[in-house]
Design a protein around this motif. Structure first.
Motif, PDB file in Angstrom:
ATOM      1  N   VAL A  12       9.661 -37.550  -8.748  1.00  0.00           N
ATOM      2  CA  VAL A  12       9.476 -38.953  -8.379  1.00  0.00           C
ATOM      3  C   VAL A  12      10.828 -39.648  -8.515  1.00  0.00           C
ATOM      4  CG1 VAL A  12       8.268 -41.101  -8.833  1.00  0.00           C
ATOM      5  CG2 VAL A  12       7.125 -38.951  -9.290  1.00  0.00           C
ATOM      6  N   HIS A  13      11.287 -40.316  -7.448  1.00  0.00           N
ATOM      7  CA  HIS A  13      12.585 -41.002  -7.487  1.00  0.00           C
ATOM      8  C   HIS A  13      12.439 -42.489  -7.746  1.00  0.00           C
ATOM      9  CE1 HIS A  13      15.078 -37.899  -5.015  1.00  0.00           C
ATOM     10  NE2 HIS A  13      13.982 -37.314  -5.450  1.00  0.00           N
ATOM     11  N   SER A  14      11.217 -43.003  -7.761  1.00  0.00           N
ATOM     12  CA  SER A  14      11.005 -44.448  -7.667  1.00  0.00           C
ATOM     13  C   SER A  14      10.366 -45.048  -8.912  1.00  0.00           C
ATOM     14  CB  SER A  14      10.160 -44.738  -6.426  1.00  0.00           C
ATOM     15  OG  SER A  14       9.114 -43.775  -6.292  1.00  0.00           O
ATOM     16  N   VAL A  15      10.636 -44.471 -10.065  1.00  0.00           N
ATOM     17  CA  VAL A  15      10.115 -45.049 -11.306  1.00  0.00           C
ATOM     18  C   VAL A  15      10.969 -46.267 -11.659  1.00  0.00           C
ATOM     19  CG1 VAL A  15       9.801 -44.668 -13.776  1.00  0.00           C
ATOM     20  CG2 VAL A  15       9.179 -42.871 -12.143  1.00  0.00           C
ATOM     21  N   ASP A  16      10.342 -47.436 -11.728  1.00  0.00           N
ATOM     22  CA  ASP A  16      11.140 -48.647 -11.957  1.00  0.00           C
ATOM     23  C   ASP A  16      10.561 -49.556 -13.032  1.00  0.00           C
ATOM     24  OD1 ASP A  16       8.970 -49.666 -10.642  1.00  0.00           O
ATOM     25  OD2 ASP A  16      10.127 -50.738  -9.116  1.00  0.00           O
TER      26      ASP A  16
ATOM     27  N   CYS B 222      13.629 -39.651 -11.385  1.00  0.00           N
ATOM     28  CA  CYS B 222      14.790 -40.524 -11.245  1.00  0.00           C
ATOM     29  C   CYS B 222      14.321 -41.964 -11.376  1.00  0.00           C
ATOM     30  CB  CYS B 222      15.459 -40.360  -9.882  1.00  0.00           C
ATOM     31  SG  CYS B 222      16.274 -38.773  -9.649  1.00  0.00           S
ATOM     32  N   ILE B 223      15.153 -42.767 -11.986  1.00  0.00           N
ATOM     33  CA  ILE B 223      14.866 -44.191 -12.110  1.00  0.00           C
ATOM     34  C   ILE B 223      15.453 -44.907 -10.911  1.00  0.00           C
ATOM     35  CG2 ILE B 223      15.452 -46.223 -13.482  1.00  0.00           C
ATOM     36  CD1 ILE B 223      15.064 -44.398 -15.891  1.00  0.00           C
ATOM     37  N   GLN B 224      14.619 -45.703 -10.247  1.00  0.00           N
ATOM     38  CA  GLN B 224      15.129 -46.461  -9.095  1.00  0.00           C
ATOM     39  C   GLN B 224      15.756 -47.751  -9.586  1.00  0.00           C
ATOM     40  OE1 GLN B 224      12.386 -47.244  -5.901  1.00  0.00           O
ATOM     41  NE2 GLN B 224      13.859 -48.551  -4.812  1.00  0.00           N
ATOM     42  N   VAL B 225      17.001 -47.959  -9.199  1.00  0.00           N
ATOM     43  CA  VAL B 225      17.722 -49.143  -9.655  1.00  0.00           C
ATOM     44  C   VAL B 225      18.100 -49.978  -8.434  1.00  0.00           C
ATOM     45  CG1 VAL B 225      19.902 -47.857  -9.716  1.00  0.00           C
ATOM     46  CG2 VAL B 225      19.671 -49.925 -11.053  1.00  0.00           C
TER      47      VAL B 225
END
Ligand SMILES: *Cc1c(COP(=O)(O)O)cnc(C)c1O
Length: 245
Positions: free
Chosen positions: A97-101, A123-126
């Motif tokens: 998952v790339h969109s953990v915010d 990945c943490i989405q910034v």
């Protein structure tokens, strides 16, 4: 050769040239094929051409494709905005998952990840440029979210993802990507200094799409997410097409 196979070769060449120009090894940049809105057959074509990593934006569409393509050894990445009521499907079907915010989403993904599967790669989405149209944690809040994710049992923290506001200007694209890279380095240093669990797995900077993969690779991207340049334009109508006259 199919158009998709052709396009994949073209993208591989763009990656090779961009990496070489930046003094980097092309092997350090992975290609994520973004198959959203395209059907399972398009994914099979890309698979036949050697592609293994695929990205989806919409949970239901992604889960349907993953189920249809269960016979293939593919790795699936969720890259779209996440709602709390969809986290279970993501935790059960995707590998990345790339969109953990935000914290709530991270905690739910960890709780809902089945115990017999490897940890979900996160990945943490910034939101680096503060674009109003996007999700993503503010840069100032990214380090704390990274530490939280690093401590959750069923998640493996891997890095950052960023989607700049669209710009035609390569210098502008590069400037925003450079900020993401600086934040990536900074958080990596903090995690190592704190001896955070899994700090050594902080290795992924998910940056760059069809239109800006060169500046992204110059800035240090380790994973480019490419849709249009592989599968074509996403201009198909979602609702039933009007019957041709
Ligand atoms: C759709 C999408 C992409 C691919 O964009 P293209 O311009 O078609 O290459 C990459 N990343 C995210 C998060 C997307 O939603």
């Amino acid at each position: 050769m199919t158009t998709i196979a052709d396009n994949l070769q073209r993208i591989a060449l763009r990656i090779r040239v961009a990496a070489t120009d930046a003094g980097r090894s092309p092997d350090d940049v992975r290609l994520l094929a973004v198959s959203k809105t395209f059907d399972a057959d398009a994914v099979r074509d890309a698979f036949a051409a050697g592609q293994r990593q695929f990205g989806e934006n919409y949970v239901q569409e992604g889960v349907e494709k993953i189920t249809l393509l269960h016979d293939l050894p593919l790795t699936w990445h969720m890259i779209g905005p996440l709602q709390a009521n969809k986290t279970r499907a993501v935790a059960e079907h995707f590998q990345w998952v790339h969109s953990v915010d935000r914290e709530r989403i991270a905690r739910r993904l960890s709780e809902q990840r089945p115990a017999d599967l490897p940890p979900l790669q996160v990945c943490i989405q910034v939101n680096v440029d503060g674009g109003p149209s996007k999700s993503g944690v503010a840069p100032a809040d990214a380090p704390a979210l990274a530490r939280l994710v690093a401590g959750l049992p069923q998640l493996q923290l891997r890095g950052l993802m960023s989607i700049p506001e669209p710009s035609e200007d390569p210098a502008m694209q590069r400037a925003v990507h450079d900020q993401a890279r600086a934040l990536f380095d900074d958080i990596g240093r903090q995690l190592r200094a704190a001896g955070a669990a899994g700090a050594e797995a902080w290795d992924t900077l998910s940056l760059g799409m069809s239109a800006d993969l060169e500046p992204a690779i110059a800035a240090g991207s380790t994973m480019v997410r490419v849709g249009t340049a592989i599968f074509g334009r996403r201009d198909k109508p979602i609702s039933p097409a009007p019957t041709a006259a």
